[in-house]
Structure formats: structure tokens, C-alpha cells
Design an enzyme around this catalytic site. Structure first.
Site, PDB file in Angstrom:
ATOM      1  N   GLU A  46       0.769  -1.178  -0.081  1.00 29.76           N
ATOM      2  CA  GLU A  46       0.059  -0.171   0.136  1.00 29.76           C
ATOM      3  C   GLU A  46       0.851   1.435  -0.010  1.00 29.76           C
ATOM      4  OE1 GLU A  46      -3.144   0.325  -0.477  1.00 29.76           O
ATOM      5  OE2 GLU A  46      -3.544  -1.849  -0.441  1.00 29.76           O
ATOM      6  N   TYR A 129      -5.862   6.379   5.088  1.00 28.47           N
ATOM      7  CA  TYR A 129      -6.090   5.565   3.885  1.00 28.47           C
ATOM      8  C   TYR A 129      -5.243   4.113   4.160  1.00 28.47           C
ATOM      9  CZ  TYR A 129      -5.468   2.685   0.016  1.00 28.47           C
ATOM     10  OH  TYR A 129      -5.384   1.691  -0.989  1.00 28.47           O
ATOM     11  N   ASP A 147      -9.091   4.743  -1.912  1.00 34.14           N
ATOM     12  CA  ASP A 147      -7.962   5.093  -2.665  1.00 34.14           C
ATOM     13  C   ASP A 147      -8.433   5.718  -4.190  1.00 34.14           C
ATOM     14  OD1 ASP A 147      -8.646   3.217  -4.578  1.00 34.14           O
ATOM     15  OD2 ASP A 147      -6.865   1.999  -4.580  1.00 34.14           O
TER      16      ASP A 147
END
Length: 350
Positions: A46, A129, A147
């Protein structure tokens, strides 16, 4: 836009998860069906994906895992080696935070990542996030993961016409209404895959979309128009000079200051970055400098940089290191300075 739950929205998760089970992407950081996700791999991927593409990250992720296969090995890594391995993947502060977070996980959590979104947010570099993504994907916690791909899907699904970035709170609130309690991680990845392969920026393939029946933008007839974005402000241009000082087959490299852009990275020396055309200020040595015809241009988030290239042979002054020119690919130079290397190799020092 009414983002409250209705009889339509629960079916979205069911339809999307059925599609995901049949069409999920096979990614090196993604657990296979029936396997438990590795929080370290989820977190690392990520962070890597925040400024680049899956195609770029695949080989870089594999190389990283081969070198630092788990959080303990990353915690014990030399920070300079980590920074060099990060070259070309975006903001270097993220690489520094990877090391800091790994060390905190080992020192404060016995080598196990916190399983809650709140606990993950306490680690260095894990924003809203990333914490939500790791909590949902690695631990199955219900978390709202938004996202860029998910942002686009939700903006179209709910026909949110407010321009970005102002629309983000409304998009997150809407995403919250369709995020299921069960299989939250699969749902998040399904939304990402849908945005990547079906609900694309241009020419979305709506006929293949498993949730097209609920899409308000499709009903309006122009889903590709969403999300809209506010007009970008022109980025100012700064100027400066990159210095290539060569001696006995080696070039002089320095460490950039820890704070600021490209902090802590090896780099070619530069003068100050100002809003005026460059001059031979702050050269690393008194030498017969020659200006190359090529200029190095690079874009940062808030400004563009336009750098002249000065080359010379001689001895350096101050702190730095001589690095073999033939081995520069292993120096981990940021993209900006890698461009300068290409230019010097093309024109030569003479």
C-alpha cells in the site's frame, strides 16, 4: 445525493464480491483464497502503490521482499540501504517512515502489527487510507478504504458532481454506506480491482460492470465525466545547478539534509533552488566548470524544477564520498539526479 442505506446498497457488496471471487487480480502481496493475509506485505504494498502503478511496483516489491522478507528484517535494516532501494518510488519520507514503523512494531508490539485501524494510525507514516487498508485487508476489520480507484467508482455510483478534492468527505461517506461488515478486506480490494479494470478513467466498460444497475452516473448517461476535478493551479518553476565533479573514474556525491525534499538521499551536489535562473553558486570545488547544453527538468508536487548541469574534474570540498561512475546504478540516486547522470553520460565531461 442521498448516501443513507437503502434496499439497493447492501446488494452492491454482494454483487461486487461475487465478481471479485471470479475476477480478482493475482498480485504478489495479495493472499490467495483461503490464506491469511500478511500484514507486512499488505502494508508495504500500500505504501509503494501510493505514487506509482502496479506494473512498476511488482518487480520492486519482489526485490524488496527478497531482501527484507518481514518486519523484523526491515527493522534491523540500514536506513541508507532502505533509502537506496526506494529510489524511484516517490517521496523518500515514506521510506524513512517504513523503517521507523517497522522498528516501532518490533519494539512496542513484539513484532506483530496492531490489528485495529486506530492502532495502525499510531505508527509513523500510516495515514487514514493506509491504516484503513491494512486493517480491512490484513485483519478483516470493517474499515472504509478509499484510494483513487475507489474514489472514482463511488463518485460515479452515487453521481457525486462536486469537484475533487472538495468531494472527498462526501465520497467517503457514500463508501461507508456500501462497505459490508463481513469480508471488508475483499470488498476493498474488489473496489480497487473494479476501478483498475472496469470503471477506468477513460472509456469505462460499463457493460461488464457487476454493479452497473445501481450506478447513477451511468443512468445519467455520462459516467466518464465523473469525478470532476477543480482546476489546477499552475506550479511555479524553481531553478538551480547540479554539479558533476569527477576524479579517477569516480563522481562526488553528497547526502541531502535529512529534512526537506529527498531528505537523507545520496545526490549530486546542487546550488540553492531559487525562482531566478541559475548561476555557478555553491559549487563543491574550485574548478574549471563547463555548462552542458542539456538541462534537467523534474516535477514535484508543488513546483517544477529546472536545473542546469555543470561538469568539471578536480577535488571536492566538504562532506561527501567518491562513488565509482561505473557503479552509479547502485547508488540509489533519486530520479531527479538519475536524469542528470544520463545527461552527463551522453555529453561527457571532457
Amino acid at each position: 445525493m442521498d448516501a443513507k442505506r437503502s434496499s439497493v446498497w447492501p446488494a452492491i457488496a454482494d454483487d461486487l464480491l461475487r465478481w471479485y471471487d471470479a475476477h480478482r487480480r493475482d498480485l504478489p502481496w495479495r493472499a490467495r483464497p483461503g490464506e491469511a493475509a500478511d500484514p507486512y506485505r499488505v502494508w508495504l504494498s500500500e505504501v509503494m502503490l501510493q505514487q506509482t502503478t502496479v506494473a512498476t511496483v511488482r518487480p520492486r516489491f519482489a526485490a524488496w521482499i527478497a531482501r527484507w522478507p518481514d518486519v523484523a528484517s526491515l527493522a534491523a535494516a540500514d536506513e541508507a540501504a532502505v533509502m537506496a532501494a526506494w529510489a524511484g518510488l516517490g517521496y523518500y519520507a515514506r521510506a524513512r517512515n517504513l523503517v521507523k514503523a517497522a522498528r516501532m512494531v518490533v519494539a512496542n508490539h513484539g513484532g506483530a502489527f496492531p490489528s485495529s485501524e486506530a492502532g495502525l494510525r499510531a505508527l509513523p507514516g500510516l495515514g487514514a487510507y493506509t491504516a484503513a487498508a491494512v486493517a480491512a485487508i490484513a485483519f478483516g476489520e470493517r474499515a472504509v478504504v478509499v484510494d483513487t480507484n475507489v474514489e472514482r467508482v463511488v463518485a460515479r455510483l452515487f453521481a457525486i458532481h462536486q469537484p475533487l478534492p472538495g468531494a472527498r468527505p462526501a465520497i467517503r461517506a457514500a463508501a461507508d454506506t456500501i462497505t459490508p461488515d463481513a469480508r471488508a478486506g475483499d470488498f476493498a480490494q474488489a473496489m480497487m480491482d473494479l476501478g483498475s479494470s472496469i470503471c477506468t478513467v477513460r472509456a469505462p466498460r460499463c457493460l461488464l460492470c457487476p454493479i452497473r444497475g445501481a450506478c447513477r452516473a451511468l443512468a445519467e448517461g455520462a459516467p466518464e465525466r465523473l469525478p470532476t476535478k477543480a482546476a489546477k493551479r499552475a506550479r511555479p518553476t524553481r531553478y538551480g545547478t547540479i554539479f558533476w565533479l569527477e576524479r579517477d573514474g569516480a563522481v562526488w556525491l553528497v547526502r541531502r539534509p535529512e529534512k526537506g525534499l529527498l531528505g537523507g538521499m545520496r545526490a549530486l551536489p546542487t546550488g540553492p533552488w531559487n525562482y531566478e535562473p541559475p548561476a555557478l553558486a555553491d559549487a563543491p570545488a574550485a574548478a574549471e566548470w563547463r555548462m552542458l547544453e542539456t538541462r534537467v527538468r523534474h516535477g514535484f508536487t508543488h513546483f517544477e524544477i529546472d536545473l542546469a548541469l555543470a561538469v568539471a574534474r578536480g577535488d571536492a570540498q566538504g562532506e561527501g564520498e567518491w562513488w565509482p561512475i561505473a557503479e552509479l546504478d547502485g547508488a540509489g540516486l533519486p530520479t531527479l539526479f538519475a536524469k542528470a547522470v544520463v545527461a552527463v553520460r551522453k555529453e561527457g565531461v571532457a
